[in-house]
Write a protein that holds these residues in place. Structure first.
Motif, PDB file in Angstrom:
ATOM      1  N   LEU A 174      -7.732   3.824 -13.484  1.00 28.93           N
ATOM      2  CA  LEU A 174      -7.913   3.493 -12.202  1.00 28.93           C
ATOM      3  C   LEU A 174      -7.336   2.412 -11.619  1.00 28.93           C
ATOM      4  O   LEU A 174      -6.883   2.129 -10.411  1.00 28.93           O
ATOM      5  CB  LEU A 174      -9.570   3.570 -11.843  1.00 28.93           C
ATOM      6  N   ILE A 175      -7.425   1.360 -12.296  1.00 28.19           N
ATOM      7  CA  ILE A 175      -6.627  -0.047 -11.947  1.00 28.19           C
ATOM      8  C   ILE A 175      -5.100   0.051 -11.625  1.00 28.19           C
ATOM      9  O   ILE A 175      -4.696  -0.406 -11.052  1.00 28.19           O
ATOM     10  CB  ILE A 175      -6.859  -1.060 -13.016  1.00 28.19           C
ATOM     11  N   ASP A 176      -4.653   1.089 -12.586  1.00 34.27           N
ATOM     12  CA  ASP A 176      -3.351   1.198 -12.491  1.00 34.27           C
ATOM     13  C   ASP A 176      -2.955   2.048 -11.232  1.00 34.27           C
ATOM     14  O   ASP A 176      -1.938   1.680 -10.474  1.00 34.27           O
ATOM     15  CB  ASP A 176      -2.634   2.021 -13.693  1.00 34.27           C
ATOM     16  N   GLU A 177      -3.554   2.971 -11.015  1.00 34.80           N
ATOM     17  CA  GLU A 177      -3.530   3.627  -9.421  1.00 34.80           C
ATOM     18  C   GLU A 177      -3.590   2.917  -8.375  1.00 34.80           C
ATOM     19  O   GLU A 177      -2.758   2.928  -7.482  1.00 34.80           O
ATOM     20  CB  GLU A 177      -4.464   4.916  -9.383  1.00 34.80           C
ATOM     21  N   ILE A 178      -4.709   1.944  -8.504  1.00 31.36           N
ATOM     22  CA  ILE A 178      -4.829   1.077  -7.363  1.00 31.36           C
ATOM     23  C   ILE A 178      -3.935   0.115  -7.319  1.00 31.36           C
ATOM     24  O   ILE A 178      -3.399  -0.277  -6.171  1.00 31.36           O
ATOM     25  CB  ILE A 178      -6.351   0.589  -7.592  1.00 31.36           C
ATOM     26  N   LYS A 179      -3.353  -0.442  -8.332  1.00 25.85           N
ATOM     27  CA  LYS A 179      -2.230  -1.494  -8.385  1.00 25.85           C
ATOM     28  C   LYS A 179      -0.960  -1.039  -7.738  1.00 25.85           C
ATOM     29  O   LYS A 179      -0.215  -1.783  -6.954  1.00 25.85           O
ATOM     30  CB  LYS A 179      -2.075  -1.694  -9.747  1.00 25.85           C
ATOM     31  N   VAL A 180      -0.650   0.405  -7.903  1.00 28.19           N
ATOM     32  CA  VAL A 180       0.487   0.901  -7.064  1.00 28.19           C
ATOM     33  C   VAL A 180       0.263   0.725  -5.475  1.00 28.19           C
ATOM     34  O   VAL A 180       1.132   0.313  -4.819  1.00 28.19           O
ATOM     35  CB  VAL A 180       0.521   2.380  -7.330  1.00 28.19           C
ATOM     36  N   LYS A 181      -0.792   1.039  -5.171  1.00 27.46           N
ATOM     37  CA  LYS A 181      -1.143   0.995  -3.653  1.00 27.46           C
ATOM     38  C   LYS A 181      -1.304  -0.467  -3.091  1.00 27.46           C
ATOM     39  O   LYS A 181      -0.935  -1.037  -2.281  1.00 27.46           O
ATOM     40  CB  LYS A 181      -2.442   1.540  -3.274  1.00 27.46           C
ATOM     41  N   VAL A 182      -1.946  -1.459  -4.041  1.00 32.45           N
ATOM     42  CA  VAL A 182      -1.757  -2.865  -3.858  1.00 32.45           C
ATOM     43  C   VAL A 182      -0.496  -3.243  -3.419  1.00 32.45           C
ATOM     44  O   VAL A 182      -0.201  -4.159  -2.442  1.00 32.45           O
ATOM     45  CB  VAL A 182      -2.550  -3.443  -5.105  1.00 32.45           C
TER      46      VAL A 182
END
Length: 384
Positions: A225-233
């Motif tokens: 999930l962190i990896d997915e959110i990091k893209v959006k960040v």
């Protein structure tokens, strides 16, 4: 009304910062007393500062932040952000779809405004409750949110915390924990486990709350999930920049649990002093507070100000006359107008609590005098 909209809240904050600057320039930093609990800081050595280049900084400091961040927050991976609100926004942008449901449980309403605002941005249906008996997870729910400690430091019951996470996971729904101050308040003062250790999929804390770090956000949780959110960040420029990453790293390293525990014991002394004169002050885990409603109950003079207006004027009297910084004077739009005197900050350690009580009493007396004149109240809040 003194404050009518978000723009006036911004202008109010700008004026407060001008007053703070003037106090520092004319009287020195020792004449200011930041009792917000959000004082934060920026700890860095000259050799570290020399490495704060766009790409060198992350290469040097982000790996170490992964290590100390996981020790502080738990979880499989760490993501530094420019604000806690940024992490909340990025998570909702990533995990929440239009017309889906987002349900939020917290110990006391309302939630931080960044949460419903982010849900509105993606077109989600948002609901929040502080009544555990009323909490439920409807069909088509994409995210469950839990607040560990509210804006006014009301801490969630651990058993309810666990049950909400279990309810969500039974339906394969991820749980995000807004643990802005709770990552330290819950764990140190209330001996609760880290949010990720309780099973939360994502947890985020504010690195300037109850610790000597910068205004920023630190997210922890499941690696996928962190990896997915990091893209959006990174798509929206929400990531923490190298100076903030360094300050987060050193803020965590220099976090001292004993400061929180000492404030926990001193709060009772301050409360007893104030309670001898007033009926509406309450204790927090690290100090005392008075809500806008409580402050209104202490004012006997007739006036036309709202409860929040009273809190804003009171906070500016404290700042202008005594250099005492409280949240309503410097807060962002939509933040709680409750006035907290937090004893966990560096400025509070050497304070004479009897003297602080006298200054609070004097400020309330001044508020009693000016509330009858709305123009004078506006001048206090907006005129430097």
């Amino acid at each position: 009304m003194v404050i009518n909209n978000s723009l006036e809240e911004v202008k109010k904050r700008e004026n407060a910062l001008s007053i703070i600057k003037n106090i520092i320039e004319t009287k020195g930093r020792s004449s200011l007393f930041d009792l917000t609990g959000l004082s934060g800081g920026f700890i860095a050595s000259p050799s570290e500062i020399s490495l704060l280049e766009t790409y060198v900084g992350p290469a040097i400091f982000e790996d170490e932040l992964q290590k100390v961040g996981k020790e502080h927050m738990g979880g499989e991976k760490i993501l530094p952000l420019n604000r806690t609100s940024s992490g909340i926004l990025a998570t909702i942008l990533t995990l929440v779809s239009k017309n889906s449901n987002v349900v939020h449980y917290l110990a006391q309403l309302p939630a931080h405004p960044s949460i419903p605002r982010s849900c509105k941005l993606v077109g989600a249906n948002y609901s929040e409750t502080d009544n555990f008996e009323e909490f439920s997870i409807p069909k088509n729910t994409s995210l469950v949110i839990v607040t560990g400690s509210t804006m006014d430091h009301k801490v969630i019951d651990e058993e309810e915390f666990r049950k909400v996470i279990e309810m969500a996971h039974e339906k394969n729904i991820p749980v995000m924990v807004d643990d802005a101050s709770g990552a330290r308040l819950r764990t140190v003062v209330f001996n609760q486990p880290k949010a990720c250790d309780l099973g939360a999929d994502i947890a985020i804390t504010s690195t300037d709350k109850l610790m000597p770090g910068p205004r920023g956000g630190l997210m922890a949780g499941r690696k996928d999930l962190i990896d997915e959110i990091k893209v959006k960040v990174h798509q929206f420029g929400l990531e923490a920049q190298p100076p903030a990453v360094l300050a987060m790293l050193n803020g965590i390293k220099n976090f001292d649990e004993t400061n929180l525990l000492n404030s926990f014991s001193r709060k009772d002394e301050l409360f007893e002093l104030l309670n001898a004169k007033y009926d509406n002050f309450q204790t927090t885990p690290t100090g005392v507070m008075i809500s806008p409603e409580g402050l209104a109950n202490e004012i006997t003079a007739e006036h036309n100000l709202s409860e929040n207006d009273l809190a804003f004027v009171f906070s500016f009297i404290l700042l202008r006359d005594y250099g005492i910084i409280t949240i309503p004077a410097v807060s962002m739009p939509g933040a709680s107008a409750t006035i907290r005197f937090d004893l966990s900050t560096n400025d509070a350690f050497g304070l004479d609590l009897k003297d602080l009580c006298k200054k609070i009493e004097s400020s309330i007396n001044k508020l009693q005098e000016v509330v009858i004149n709305e123009d004078e109240c506006r001048e206090i809040v907006f005129s430097f």
